[in-house]
Design a protein around this motif. Structure first.
Motif, PDB file in Angstrom:
ATOM      1  N   TYR A 207       0.842  -1.196   0.000  1.00 13.70           N
ATOM      2  CA  TYR A 207       0.000   0.000   0.000  1.00 13.70           C
ATOM      3  C   TYR A 207       0.878   1.246   0.000  1.00 13.70           C
ATOM      4  CZ  TYR A 207       1.108   0.066   5.021  1.00 13.70           C
ATOM      5  OH  TYR A 207       1.763   0.086   6.222  1.00 13.70           O
TER       6      TYR A 207
ATOM      7  N   VAL B  58      -9.396   5.236   2.674  1.00 13.96           N
ATOM      8  CA  VAL B  58      -8.807   4.125   1.934  1.00 13.96           C
ATOM      9  C   VAL B  58      -9.413   4.102   0.544  1.00 13.96           C
ATOM     10  CG1 VAL B  58      -8.546   1.620   1.785  1.00 13.96           C
ATOM     11  CG2 VAL B  58      -8.379   2.758   4.015  1.00 13.96           C
TER      12      VAL B  58
ATOM     13  N   ARG C 157      -2.918   0.161  -7.682  1.00 18.21           N
ATOM     14  CA  ARG C 157      -3.363   1.205  -6.751  1.00 18.21           C
ATOM     15  C   ARG C 157      -2.950   2.596  -7.208  1.00 18.21           C
ATOM     16  NH1 ARG C 157       1.369  -0.886  -4.279  1.00 18.21           N
ATOM     17  NH2 ARG C 157       2.815   0.696  -3.442  1.00 18.21           N
TER      18      ARG C 157
ATOM     19  N   VAL D  11      -4.798   6.180   2.133  1.00 22.18           N
ATOM     20  CA  VAL D  11      -4.061   4.958   1.859  1.00 22.18           C
ATOM     21  C   VAL D  11      -4.640   4.316   0.598  1.00 22.18           C
ATOM     22  CG1 VAL D  11      -3.302   2.723   2.746  1.00 22.18           C
ATOM     23  CG2 VAL D  11      -3.719   4.612   4.341  1.00 22.18           C
ATOM     24  N   THR D  12      -3.789   4.012  -0.347  1.00 18.89           N
ATOM     25  CA  THR D  12      -4.203   3.239  -1.526  1.00 18.89           C
ATOM     26  C   THR D  12      -3.627   1.838  -1.393  1.00 18.89           C
ATOM     27  OG1 THR D  12      -2.291   4.015  -2.808  1.00 18.89           O
ATOM     28  CG2 THR D  12      -4.333   5.284  -2.986  1.00 18.89           C
ATOM     29  N   LEU D  13      -4.439   0.847  -1.670  1.00 20.35           N
ATOM     30  CA  LEU D  13      -4.066  -0.554  -1.447  1.00 20.35           C
ATOM     31  C   LEU D  13      -4.139  -1.350  -2.733  1.00 20.35           C
ATOM     32  CD1 LEU D  13      -3.596  -3.061   0.446  1.00 20.35           C
ATOM     33  CD2 LEU D  13      -6.098  -3.185   0.661  1.00 20.35           C
TER      34      LEU D  13
ATOM     35  N   SER E  25       1.127  -6.303  -5.013  1.00 20.16           N
ATOM     36  CA  SER E  25       0.824  -7.321  -4.013  1.00 20.16           C
ATOM     37  C   SER E  25       1.043  -8.710  -4.616  1.00 20.16           C
ATOM     38  CB  SER E  25      -0.616  -7.183  -3.526  1.00 20.16           C
ATOM     39  OG  SER E  25      -0.788  -6.000  -2.761  1.00 20.16           O
TER      40      SER E  25
ATOM     41  N   LEU F 241      -6.023  -4.266   6.678  1.00 14.46           N
ATOM     42  CA  LEU F 241      -5.221  -3.061   6.484  1.00 14.46           C
ATOM     43  C   LEU F 241      -5.497  -2.054   7.597  1.00 14.46           C
ATOM     44  CD1 LEU F 241      -3.417  -1.117   4.775  1.00 14.46           C
ATOM     45  CD2 LEU F 241      -5.531  -0.434   3.596  1.00 14.46           C
TER      46      LEU F 241
END
Length: 285
Positions: free
Chosen positions: A23, A34, A43, A61-63, A71, A92
């Motif tokens: 993230y 988020v 993301r 927050v970018t995930l 990821s 998260l």
């Protein structure tokens, strides 16, 4: 206004082992937001909006959900579902020590945000929903993702070949959204097949009854002339949720090409969720 940006990671435990999720944090403070990407996208697609929100004092927050971006990308379709993605968002928040957040996203990210509001309503301060995929998108979704599933499963050289062609292109030398397109094409056939299979044959979104029970304030953005994300779905969703506001984008590209109006709506909504507990500021249409 310049804001700090930090990359982080955490791990989720599943039946097949331990998977790493990555993230990016923008800004600081306790007013969390988020943002979740579209299907197969990275993301980084939300970087411009994240920076705009963080410049107003929000902690964004970018995930990259499992199977996406930087990821891990396991090839097991049983690992991919809306519920599993929603559980990753809750994990998260736990990792960050965030009791609540405004949860938002685009397309896949919009549906995951709704799922978070169903499985963990106490963690959701508000919902920022763009292009949800609901009842009116069924046929277009089948036409769009059915061939992709077939190609990834039975013609893997097509997906892997695109990866070989796009990966060497330096992202810093192309326009931002061209880089996002290149990142989206940077896929492994086995993980693409797993992601699409898991979502294709699972629950796409909470039921209408469950959506009507979502009491968090929501801002829902719909696009005209978008068959996979019809504005009718966004308008229907806004009508179902008791504290939702519907904003119609001028075009599919508005939030990407001329984002100021929708950025202002998103900023006003997110700030309202945090400045007035339990009540959302109704963003301008």
């Amino acid at each position: 206004m310049l804001v700090s940006e930090r990359i982080g990671q955490f791990f989720v435990e599943g039946d097949s082992g331990r998977d790493r999720l990555e993230y990016t944090e923008y800004g600081s403070g306790d007013a969390w937001v988020v943002l979740l990407h579209g299907q197969l996208m990275p993301r980084r697609m939300h970087q411009p909006l994240a920076r705009a929100l963080a410049a107003e004092g929000l902690h964004v927050v970018t995930l990259d959900l499992l199977g996406h971006g930087r990821s891990d990308r396991p090839a097991d379709p049983l690992l991919y579902s809306m519920t599993a993605f929603a559980e990753q968002v809750v994990a998260l928040l736990d990792h960050l020590g965030a009791p609540q957040a405004v949860i938002g996203g685009t397309s896949l990210g919009a549906n995951v945000s709704l799922e978070v509001a169903v499985i963990a309503p106490d963690r959701v301060r508000g919902l920022l929903i763009e292009m949800p995929v609901l009842n009116n998108a069924l046929e277009a979704g089948i036409l769009a993702f059915g061939p992709l599933l077939f190609a990834a499963r039975f013609l893997p050289f097509t997906v892997n070949g695109l990866r070989l062609l796009t990966r060497p292109v330096p992202r810093g030398l192309v326009p931002f959204w061209a880089g996002i397109a290149l990142d989206t094409l940077d896929q492994h056939a086995d993980s693409v097949a797993a992601v699409v299979h898991g979502l294709f044959f699972g629950r796409i979104a909470p039921s209408s009854k469950q959506r009507r029970g979502i009491t968090a304030p929501a801002l829902v953005v719909g696009h005209p002339a978008d068959p996979i994300h019809p504005a009718a779905d966004a308008a229907m969703l806004a009508g179902e949720m008791p504290r939702a506001t519907f904003v119609r984008a001028r075009s599919i590209l508005e939030w990407r090409a001329t984002p100021d109006r929708l950025n202002r709506a998103a900023i006003g909504f997110a700030l309202g969720c945090w400045q007035t507990p339990g009540r959302a500021r109704r963003a301008g249409r």
